[in-house]
Design a protein around this motif. Structure first.
Motif, short mmCIF file in Angstrom:
data_model
loop_
_atom_site.label_atom_id
_atom_site.label_comp_id
_atom_site.label_asym_id
_atom_site.label_seq_id
_atom_site.Cartn_x
_atom_site.Cartn_y
_atom_site.Cartn_z
N TRP A 1 -85.16 69.89 73.52
CA TRP A 1 -85.66 71.27 73.45
C TRP A 1 -87.17 71.22 73.60
O TRP A 1 -87.79 70.21 73.20
CB TRP A 1 -85.27 71.90 72.10
CG TRP A 1 -85.37 73.39 72.06
CD1 TRP A 1 -86.41 74.15 71.61
CD2 TRP A 1 -84.38 74.30 72.48
NE1 TRP A 1 -86.14 75.46 71.72
CE2 TRP A 1 -84.89 75.62 72.25
CE3 TRP A 1 -83.10 74.17 73.03
CZ2 TRP A 1 -84.17 76.76 72.56
CZ3 TRP A 1 -82.39 75.31 73.33
CH2 TRP A 1 -82.92 76.59 73.09
N PRO A 2 -87.79 72.22 74.21
CA PRO A 2 -87.30 73.51 74.70
C PRO A 2 -86.78 73.41 76.14
O PRO A 2 -87.10 72.46 76.86
CB PRO A 2 -88.57 74.38 74.65
CG PRO A 2 -89.68 73.42 74.91
CD PRO A 2 -89.27 72.13 74.29
N PRO A 3 -86.04 74.40 76.55
CA PRO A 3 -85.54 74.42 77.94
C PRO A 3 -86.67 74.71 78.91
O PRO A 3 -87.76 75.15 78.49
CB PRO A 3 -84.51 75.56 77.93
CG PRO A 3 -84.97 76.46 76.84
CD PRO A 3 -85.59 75.57 75.79
N PRO A 4 -86.46 74.49 80.20
CA PRO A 4 -87.51 74.82 81.18
C PRO A 4 -87.82 76.31 81.15
O PRO A 4 -86.94 77.14 80.87
CB PRO A 4 -86.90 74.41 82.52
CG PRO A 4 -85.76 73.50 82.17
CD PRO A 4 -85.26 73.94 80.84
N PRO A 5 -89.07 76.66 81.40
CA PRO A 5 -89.40 78.09 81.43
C PRO A 5 -88.70 78.77 82.60
O PRO A 5 -88.37 78.15 83.60
CB PRO A 5 -90.92 78.10 81.62
CG PRO A 5 -91.24 76.78 82.23
CD PRO A 5 -90.23 75.82 81.69
N LEU A 6 -88.47 80.06 82.41
CA LEU A 6 -87.80 80.82 83.46
C LEU A 6 -88.68 80.89 84.70
O LEU A 6 -89.88 81.13 84.60
CB LEU A 6 -87.49 82.23 82.97
CG LEU A 6 -86.37 82.36 81.93
CD1 LEU A 6 -86.26 83.79 81.46
CD2 LEU A 6 -85.05 81.90 82.51
N PRO A 7 -88.10 80.68 85.89
CA PRO A 7 -88.89 80.84 87.11
C PRO A 7 -89.19 82.31 87.36
O PRO A 7 -88.51 83.20 86.82
CB PRO A 7 -87.98 80.26 88.19
CG PRO A 7 -86.60 80.44 87.65
CD PRO A 7 -86.71 80.29 86.16
N PRO A 8 -90.24 82.61 88.12
CA PRO A 8 -90.53 84.02 88.41
C PRO A 8 -89.38 84.64 89.19
O PRO A 8 -88.64 83.96 89.91
CB PRO A 8 -91.81 83.94 89.25
CG PRO A 8 -91.82 82.56 89.81
CD PRO A 8 -91.16 81.70 88.80
N PRO A 9 -89.19 85.95 89.03
CA PRO A 9 -88.09 86.64 89.73
C PRO A 9 -88.22 86.46 91.25
O PRO A 9 -89.30 86.56 91.82
CB PRO A 9 -88.26 88.10 89.33
CG PRO A 9 -89.07 88.06 88.07
CD PRO A 9 -89.97 86.88 88.19
N SER A 10 -87.08 86.16 91.89
CA SER A 10 -87.05 86.00 93.35
C SER A 10 -85.64 86.32 93.83
O SER A 10 -84.69 86.28 93.05
CB SER A 10 -87.45 84.58 93.74
OG SER A 10 -86.57 83.65 93.14
N PRO A 11 -85.50 86.59 95.10
CA PRO A 11 -84.15 86.88 95.61
C PRO A 11 -83.24 85.69 95.38
O PRO A 11 -83.65 84.53 95.56
CB PRO A 11 -84.38 87.12 97.10
CG PRO A 11 -85.82 87.50 97.20
CD PRO A 11 -86.52 86.74 96.12
N THR B 1 -99.40 66.66 78.99
CA THR B 1 -98.23 67.05 79.76
C THR B 1 -97.36 67.98 78.93
O THR B 1 -97.58 68.15 77.73
CB THR B 1 -97.42 65.81 80.18
OG1 THR B 1 -97.00 65.11 79.00
CG2 THR B 1 -98.28 64.88 81.05
N THR B 2 -96.35 68.54 79.57
CA THR B 2 -95.44 69.49 78.92
C THR B 2 -94.04 68.89 78.85
O THR B 2 -93.52 68.39 79.85
CB THR B 2 -95.39 70.82 79.68
OG1 THR B 2 -96.71 71.37 79.74
CG2 THR B 2 -94.47 71.81 79.00
N ALA B 3 -93.45 68.92 77.68
CA ALA B 3 -92.10 68.41 77.48
C ALA B 3 -91.07 69.44 77.93
O ALA B 3 -91.23 70.64 77.68
CB ALA B 3 -91.88 68.06 76.01
N VAL B 4 -90.02 68.95 78.60
CA VAL B 4 -88.96 69.82 79.08
C VAL B 4 -87.63 69.17 78.74
O VAL B 4 -87.49 67.93 78.83
CB VAL B 4 -89.07 70.06 80.61
CG1 VAL B 4 -87.94 70.94 81.09
CG2 VAL B 4 -90.41 70.68 80.96
#
Length: 939
Positions: free
Chosen positions: A782-792, A763-766
């Motif tokens: 740490w680390p923070p959640p990854p950035l979501p893909p660009p969206s409106p 699993t991935t730690a968030v």
């Protein structure tokens, strides 16, 4: 026991070892001296021809000297009297009359004459006695002259052979080009199976595994265009970025390698190099360098370049092509077997260890079962025993085996056995180790087949002598030394030990097996200690348990090897049958290696070997006395079991480690990180695995950790994840948690592959995640959640932050260190801050995050990045730990921990402890400013 051939064999062995890399003049002088000395000893005329002359010279002019000496020895001689009466010629008791006067008085002059004659006779008697003694000594010890001559002549032959083989390594242009690190284009012939080097951790990266192969340079071309024909042995080094060699019209130099080697996925180019067959010729470009170690048969190292691309100029020979197909067929037949059997069976049968994982290899080394992974004389003995039956009946009418059932005569059986031996050598590759195994196994079996047990030791000495003369480099081979020592122990020590055990009521088969395992272990242990700096305590029982499965696995494996080219379904069935004994052997190795006291550290030097030999002799002598006292034997057996199993309560009482009530432990794994959080009896949450599987495994053993509810790998640098197999070894690991930043890619793939093989979820730690197990609770900072893909942007109410904002939202790591998993742990009132390898940018972002409020005044700080100088001062002031722990390797080239970092921590009131000086550390007690907390060092 006939030992006449042993001194010549040992003399040849020692001479070859000393002269094989010596200057040619030394080898020539040694050979000349030995030859001249041996010829002179043999040319000296025997003393028998001059015996008569020698006796004539010792005869006195009158009387028999021997009789005179006998008369002299019977008592005091009476030469006459002076009483005025005639001497009657009689003698009193105890005296001998040597002369008389017939009725006349003996004058003084006559007495002096008699004394003179008596002195002369005694002189000649003594000379005759000495001559007889000399003749007796010559007759009794005349064999010594021939023995010394044989020793000198064998030493001379070994020196000559060693000088010629050493000259092969030194001659030609290759050694000089290597000293200049010249770039060349060379035509090379592969002389052995290629293999992968072991990955090594350098700092935070694992050096990529290269393909290695022994080869002979047949021709070399320098950059100026000069071409020279030669024949020089070299070691080929092929880096991962070198493309596969192109095949010419004469191609076909590959055998179809397995898709993975030692549990690793192999790129297509590397797989092609690994699949090259011996005797294949290539044209490669590369750079020559001197060999890394002296005293080896390698004249230089040739590191292959990718441009121009390597090319196969000639395919392998017919026998090697045939052997390659057989080996590939065995790999195909074992492809669908369970993991251990799939890896082990090709090694048991033909010495193909390409699938042996480092973890399985370590288990075999810990239990001294590594000899089963190499082709040895036992493999050939099993095959020949199938043909001729029990060795003692081989020449009798009631002989057994397949040969009499096929109606073969003794002569036809011998020819078939010779052909089988030749095929065995070809299939298992004619490397020195295989030749050694074939010669020793064949000679020993043939000696046994004649039923002449007295000829076994001379047969072994003959095999050693011939092999050393054929290949003097064997004299420096540890494998050859161990093979000869083990065989000699089986022939010399094991029979007597077996008889002693049978006299004490042990069953014959068990006595033979126990004596053989104990004798081989006693003789080989000092040499193994030199190689591994360790003595296996479980070697004898593990060898006894594995021995029952070696023969079935070998026989069924060879049957699958033979059936694969003609009937693959039959070969798969036979391989499946062979997988059961193979899995038994692997299980014995893994179980034995998992025991806490499986081995004892020992000095890895020749003085250490001598000390171990002395200890072994003392144990054997004491054991002979103890066998007479069953009660003492039982007590010692119980103590040995306790030493091997090391129950945690008993170990804690004796060593004080781990301390009672420990909460957190930092393992001493060198330049890397491996920490453990106590999660109940026998359980622990492990944070990072360090760079070395053996070190972290040993640490977890001493802590008594057998269950791991969670393994946290803070990031994928090798000094944190390369020890993963050590954590998984013999333990139940429920899950693995990692960072989302999967770099370096090769180490991330390594973690995923190891987890997949054992069906462990990853699993991935968030940041923000909270978990609990036993007395532990922790939160991921740490680390923070990854950035979501660009969206409106979605519509939202004023003043509501977007999803994902918080601790470092929108922050991108600069590298694996800044993506480390950081944890805030609570246990028993203690608060521990584990920072992984966070660099100042990530530390600054953590200080600015909402989680910073919980970081003030922690009890224990695991200092980031091994205490490097790159720390955020504000975070150190905010944490203000009572104890700061640093994991660093002694003498590391990075200067960790930095003096500025330790000074800043001490200035903040922290007690700073470090593994490079203090060893493994354990935190005990309770938290809070009023709590009592302690840190214990492991002695």
């Amino acid at each position: 026991m006939d030992l006449r051939l042993v001194p010549p064999a040992l003399a040849a062995w020692a001479t070859a070892a000393l002269t094989v890399d010596a200057p040619g003049a030394w080898a020539a002088v040694t050979a000349a001296v030995g030859l001249v000395g041996g010829v002179l000893l043999l040319s000296v005329r025997r003393p028998g021809g001059a015996a008569g002359a020698g006796r004539a010279e010792t005869d006195p002019p009158t009387d028999d000297p021997v009789a005179a000496r006998r008369r002299a020895s019977t008592g005091r001689a009476v030469t006459g009297t002076s009483t005025g009466t005639a001497s009657t010629g009689t003698a009193s008791t105890g005296t001998a009359v040597t002369g008389t006067s017939t009725g006349t008085a003996v004058t003084g002059q006559g007495r002096w004459a008699e004394r003179a004659r008596w002195a002369e006779r005694v002189h000649w008697a003594e000379r005759a006695g000495w001559a007889e003694r000399v003749r007796w000594v010559r007759a009794r010890f005349g064999w010594a002259r021939a023995a010394v001559a044989a020793v000198l002549l064998c030493a001379a032959a070994a020196a000559a052979s060693a000088g010629l083989h050493g000259a092969d390594v030194r001659r030609g242009p290759v050694p000089e080009l290597a000293r200049r690190y010249a770039a060349v284009t060379a035509e090379v012939e592969v002389s052995g199976d290629p293999w992968l080097s072991r990955p090594r951790v350098r700092g935070d990266h694992a050096a990529p595994a290269a393909v290695l192969a022994r080869a002979e340079v047949r021709g070399v071309e320098e950059v100026d265009g000069r071409r020279v024909r030669t024949r020089t042995p070299v070691l080929l080094v092929v880096d991962p970025d070198v493309p596969a060699p192109e095949e010419s019209a004469a191609g076909g130099g590959r055998s179809g390698p397995p898709p993975d080697r030692a549990g690793q996925s192999v790129p297509a180019g590397r797989a092609a190099w690994l699949g090259l067959l011996p005797s294949t010729r290539l044209r490669v470009a590369g750079r020559l360098a001197p060999g890394l170690t002296g005293g080896d048969r390698i004249a230089a190292v040739l590191r292959v370049r990718g441009r121009p691309e390597p090319r196969i100029v000639a395919g392998p020979s017919g026998p090697q092509r045939w052997a390659g197909r057989l080996r590939a067929g065995l790999r195909d037949a074992t492809e669908d077997l369970p993991g251990d059997a799939r890896a082990l069976l090709p090694g048991l049968v033909v010495g193909d260890t390409s699938r042996i994982t480092p973890e399985l290899d370590h288990a075999f080394e810990e239990t001294d079962l590594a000899h089963t992974l190499a082709v040895s004389g036992s493999n050939l003995t099993v095959l020949l025993a199938l043909l001729i039956g029990p060795p003692g009946l081989a020449q009798r009418a009631e002989r057994r085996g397949l040969a009499p059932r096929l109606g073969l005569s003794l002569r036809a059986t011998a020819l078939l056995a010779g052909a089988l031996t030749l095929g065995f050598v070809v299939v298992c590759r004619p490397d020195p180790s295989v030749l050694r195994a074939a010669a020793c196994g064949a000679v020993a079996l043939l000696a046994l087949a004649t039923g002449r047990r007295r000829s076994l030791v001379p047969a072994l000495a003959t095999a050693v002598l011939l092999l050393v003369l054929y290949d003097p480099w064997l004299a420096r081979s540890y494998g050859f030394l161990l093979s000869v020592l083990a065989t000699g122990a089986l022939l010399v020590l094991a029979p007597g030990w077996s008889d002693a055990l049978r006299r004490r009521g042990v069953r014959p088969r068990l006595a033979e097996a126990l004596a053989a395992a104990a004798a081989a272990q006693a003789v080989c242990a000092p040499v193994v200690a030199v190689l591994s700096a360790r003595v296996s305590v479980v070697a004898v029982p593990c060898n006894l348990l594995a021995e029952v499965a070696v023969a079935p696995a070998t026989v069924l494996g060879f049957a699958a090897l033979a059936a694969a080219p003609v009937a693959m379904p039959v070969a798969k069935l036979l391989a499946w049958c062979a997988s059961w004994p193979a899995r038994w052997i692997a299980g014995v190795a893994r179980t034995g290696a998992a025991l806490p006291g499986a081995g004892v550290d020992w000095p890895g030097s020749w003085p250490g070997a001598l000390a171990l030999a002395a200890v072994t002799v003392a144990v054997v002598l004491a054991g002979r006395r103890l066998l007479r006292h069953p009660a003492w034997c039982g007590l010692l057996a119980v103590l040995l079991v306790l030493l091997v199993t090391r129950p945690a309560p008993l170990t804690r009482v004796i060593s004080g480690w781990p301390p009672p009530g420990w909460r957190f432990a930092m393992c001493d794994v060198g330049q890397g990180d491996a920490t453990v959080l106590a999660a109940g009896e026998g359980a622990g949450v492990v944070v990072d695995a360090g760079p070395d599987p053996a070190l972290v495994d040993d640490c977890l053993r001493r802590l008594g950790v057998t269950r791991v509810p969670l393994l946290v790998l803070t990031h994928f640098h090798a000094d944190h994840v390369a020890g993963l197999p050590g954590v998984l070894r013999g333990r139940a690991v429920a899950a693995i948690e990692t960072t989302a930043f999967a770099e370096p890619a090769d180490q991330a793939e390594f973690v995923r592959r190891e987890a997949a093989e054992r069906h462990i979820p990853v699993t991935t730690a968030v940041a923000g995640e909270e978990r609990r197990t036993g007395p532990l609770t922790w939160r991921v900072l740490w680390p923070p959640p990854p950035l979501p893909p660009p969206s409106p942007p979605p519509s939202r109410s004023p003043g509501v932050p977007p999803v994902g904002q918080g601790a470092g939202a929108g922050w991108e790591p600069d590298g694996p260190n800044d993506a480390s998993v950081a944890l805030l742990v609570r246990t028993g009132g203690l608060r521990l801050l584990l920072l992984g390898d966070l660099e100042p940018p990530a530390q600054q972002a953590l200080v600015r995050s909402p989680a910073a409020a919980d970081l003030a005044g922690v009890d224990v700080l695991k200092v980031a990045h091994h205490g490097s100088a790159y720390q955020e001062p504000e975070l150190l002031r905010l944490a203000a730990p009572r104890v700061a722990l640093v994991s660093a390797g002694a003498g590391n080239p990075y200067g960790h921990p930095a003096p500025a970092t330790t000074a800043a921590l001490r200035a903040g009131g922290a007690v700073v402890l470090r593994t490079d000086r203090d060893g493994a550390l354990a935190v005990t007690g309770t938290g809070g400013r009023g709590g009592r907390m302690g840190v214990v060092r492991e002695d």
